[in-house]
Motif scaffolding. Structure first.
Motif, PDB file in Angstrom:
ATOM      1  N   SER B  10      -8.794  56.734  -8.988  1.00  0.00           N
ATOM      2  CA  SER B  10      -9.039  56.419 -10.405  1.00  0.00           C
ATOM      3  C   SER B  10     -10.000  57.371 -10.897  1.00  0.00           C
ATOM      4  CB  SER B  10      -9.597  55.202 -10.564  1.00  0.00           C
ATOM      5  OG  SER B  10      -8.883  53.941 -10.072  1.00  0.00           O
ATOM      6  N   SER B  12     -11.622  58.900 -14.715  1.00  0.00           N
ATOM      7  CA  SER B  12     -11.704  59.041 -16.466  1.00  0.00           C
ATOM      8  C   SER B  12     -11.684  60.304 -16.931  1.00  0.00           C
ATOM      9  CB  SER B  12     -12.866  58.476 -16.806  1.00  0.00           C
ATOM     10  OG  SER B  12     -13.199  57.161 -16.272  1.00  0.00           O
ATOM     11  N   LEU B  17     -10.272  55.588 -19.194  1.00  0.00           N
ATOM     12  CA  LEU B  17      -9.513  55.672 -17.752  1.00  0.00           C
ATOM     13  C   LEU B  17      -8.191  56.614 -17.923  1.00  0.00           C
ATOM     14  CD1 LEU B  17      -9.845  54.384 -14.749  1.00  0.00           C
ATOM     15  CD2 LEU B  17      -8.253  52.537 -15.711  1.00  0.00           C
ATOM     16  N   SER B  20      -5.066  55.469 -12.964  1.00  0.00           N
ATOM     17  CA  SER B  20      -5.872  54.162 -12.353  1.00  0.00           C
ATOM     18  C   SER B  20      -5.142  53.724 -10.907  1.00  0.00           C
ATOM     19  CB  SER B  20      -5.327  52.977 -13.399  1.00  0.00           C
ATOM     20  OG  SER B  20      -5.800  51.709 -12.876  1.00  0.00           O
ATOM     21  N   LYS B  21      -5.959  53.813  -9.878  1.00  0.00           N
ATOM     22  CA  LYS B  21      -5.540  53.387  -8.545  1.00  0.00           C
ATOM     23  C   LYS B  21      -3.952  54.061  -8.259  1.00  0.00           C
ATOM     24  CE  LYS B  21      -8.372  49.414  -8.228  1.00  0.00           C
ATOM     25  NZ  LYS B  21      -8.427  47.966  -7.773  1.00  0.00           N
ATOM     26  N   ARG B 230      -0.675  56.839 -16.430  1.00  0.00           N
ATOM     27  CA  ARG B 230      -1.998  56.364 -16.047  1.00  0.00           C
ATOM     28  C   ARG B 230      -1.803  55.586 -14.662  1.00  0.00           C
ATOM     29  NH1 ARG B 230      -4.378  52.807 -20.319  1.00  0.00           N
ATOM     30  NH2 ARG B 230      -4.042  54.624 -21.497  1.00  0.00           N
ATOM     31  N   ASP B 231      -0.632  54.936 -14.367  1.00  0.00           N
ATOM     32  CA  ASP B 231      -0.480  54.263 -13.109  1.00  0.00           C
ATOM     33  C   ASP B 231       0.618  55.181 -12.621  1.00  0.00           C
ATOM     34  OD1 ASP B 231      -1.981  51.766 -13.368  1.00  0.00           O
ATOM     35  OD2 ASP B 231      -0.681  51.575 -15.085  1.00  0.00           O
TER      36      ASP B 231
END
Lengths: 279, 267
Positions: B10, B12, B17, B20-21, B230-231
């Motif tokens: 993760s 920023s 963010l 993410s993961k 993001r994911d």
């Protein structure tokens, strides 16, 4: 015009010291200008002024206190800039005014010095004695050799800091080394043109050579040549015409810059480039 | 053997963010196309891999972390999306490509680490190539031989981008990370670039991660695809991605959402 004055010891020492300082300034200056740190030299020289005042105040050889104060201030300001994220020009303003402030306080606390403050503000290359000349030559050689050894990582770091970091260039250490070299260069140059005119020697030869549209190596060579030529011409002209050498060096550099801009306008450099491309 | 392992990462960007993961791996010889809308975190992911960005999680190069990771990092070639250039910077195309060169010592150290984990590293330019030969060949690959003595700041955006590609190739990379590398480059050069990409991937077994918005190019040239916003919501074989209509729909919707989000911010 008789050139007998060139046989005088003070004139020869001035020319040697001037040449050494001119080479250092042109080399360090190119990286400073490209990193948009053109006024960094000015800020360092003001810190050095504080250092000189401190030296006289403490009765220590002022060149050493000036070196210590400007190097440590430069390192400090770089750290401050990183940790507080203030902009480069604001950091320079902080350095510039605090150096001068410190100098003024020390001068007033000592109720003025017997030395001529004017010579630090505007240079006193004709007053350089033998021991100064020797130490300036030594320091200049050190700066030049270090810059040559680190020229490739320095260029990479100046051009693109992130790519340099990926390539394993120790960017932070190199930054500190470079700042220390810039501070030492300023100390050497202070004797030549004085605190108030140092920026001219750092900036002018480099922006003049950059106008000519060459690659990095050639730009640096041209810049060194212009800087040395202006220093020698300025010092030689100053004696028979009874002018301040610092002023005549700086005005020679200004004339070179204006001349180069006019030549560029007349198409001198672009025509050559075009001819090269066609051939 | 995995060239790259990204585990639960993760990070920023500007306080928000950005990824993410995220977990995925890149195997030796992969040509991985990463797709995702603007602001999906592709550049942040690349910067984390390159050590230019703080992150949580684990990233491994050839299974190595820490100081060994740092020793291998110089052998990663990176072409960023955009390089901001000082307008009068007196560096020629040749100078910029030369900056990419790595000293033999660094290459040897990296090569030993790669061999120790049972992988191989193939030089693009051959064992005995001198530095000047490497630069000339890299310039030839991107078609910039005739501009070698021109200042980089005088070139068009596309020509500058080709210079940076040559600078990434000249280091004889073990992994190439390309962040939308052909943005602003004309079609002819794009096609040439893609054929170079495939060639060095096939013949020299150079692993490549490549972010692009051009789904056609990804479908034509990549061997694997990762899709993120993001994911990470897909990572696998190219055919699987392009044949799965649900995935394509999710990608389009996600791209549209991000577009609307950016647009509302602009307003």
């Amino acid at each position: 015009m008789s050139l007998d004055f060139l046989t005088y010891g003070f004139m020869q020492r001035a020319l040697i010291t001037g040449t050494a300082a001119a080479v250092c300034c042109a080399m360090v200056g190119l990286y400073l200008v490209l990193k948009r740190y053109s006024l960094f030299g000015d800020a360092l020289s003001h810190m050095a002024f504080g250092g000189i005042a401190l030296g006289y105040f403490l009765n220590v050889y002022p060149i050493w206190t000036a070196t210590a104060v400007s190097v440590s201030a430069a390192m400090g300001i770089t750290k401050l800039r990183k940790s507080t994220k203030i902009s480069g020009d604001a950091a320079i303003a902080v350095m510039l005014s605090s150096g001068l402030g410190m100098g003024v306080i020390l001068v007033s606390a000592a109720h003025g010095f017997t030395i001529d403050l004017f010579s630090f503000l505007f240079g006193s290359v004709l007053l350089t004695n033998m021991s100064d000349t020797l130490s300036f030559i030594g320091i200049s050689c050190g700066v030049i050799v270090t810059l040559l050894v680190f020229r490739k990582p320095l260029l990479h770091f100046t051009f693109d800091e992130e790519q340099a970091k990926i390539n394993g260039v120790p960017v932070e250490k190199l930054n500190y080394l470079f700042i220390a070299l810039a501070a030492v260069t300023v100390i050497v140059t202070m004797r030549l043109v004085g605190i108030l005119l140092i920026s001219a020697l750092i900036v002018l030869p480099n922006i003049t050579s950059m106008v000519m549209g060459k690659g990095f190596k050639k730009t640096m060579m041209i810049s060194i040549s212009l800087s040395v030529a202006a220093t020698v011409i300025g010092i030689i002209l100053s004696y028979p015409l009874n002018l301040a050498p610092s002023g005549s060096i700086v005005m020679t550099l200004v004339a070179m810059y204006v001349g180069t801009l006019l030549a560029k306008r007349a198409g001198l450099f672009s025509k050559k480039a075009l001819a090269q491309e066609i051939s | 053997m995995n060239v790259l392992d990204v585990e639960n990462v993760s990070a920023s960007h500007n306080g928000a963010l950005a990824i993410s993961k995220i977990s995925f791996n890149v195997r030796e010889g992969d040509l991985l196309g990463i797709v995702g809308p603007n602001g999906a975190g592709k550049t942040t992911l690349f910067r984390a891999i390159l050590g230019l960005q703080n992150y949580h999680g684990k990233i491994k190069l050839f299974g190595y972390e820490g100081s060994q990771y740092a020793s291998l990092l110089p052998m990663v070639g990176y072409v960023p999306q955009k390089v901001s250039l000082e307008p009068n910077f007196p560096a020629t195309v040749y100078d910029v490509v030369e900056m990419g060169l790595l000293p033999e010592k660094k290459l040897d150290r990296g090569a030993k680490l790669i061999q120790n984990c049972g992988c191989c590293w193939n030089r693009i330019f051959g064992e005995s190539s001198k530095n000047s030969e490497k630069i000339e060949k890299a310039l030839e690959i991107v078609g910039l031989e005739s501009l070698r003595d021109r200042r980089i700041s005088e070139l068009s955006g596309g020509e500058q981008q080709r210079t940076f590609i040559a600078s990434a190739l000249v280091k004889e990379p073990v992994l190439l990370i390309l962040d939308e590398p052909v943005t602003g480059v004309d079609m002819e050069v794009q096609n040439k670039f893609y054929s170079v990409l495939r060639k060095i991937n096939k013949e020299n077994k150079i692993t490549i991660i490549w972010a692009s918005h051009d789904l056609t190019a990804i479908s034509d040239h990549a061997t694997k695809v990762a899709c993120m916003n993001r994911d990470l919501f897909f990572h696998g074989e190219k055919e699987e991605f392009f044949s799965n209509k649900d995935l394509m729909k999710t990608y389009s919707e996600s791209a549209m959402q991000m577009h609307m989000h950016n647009h509302s911010h602009e307003v």
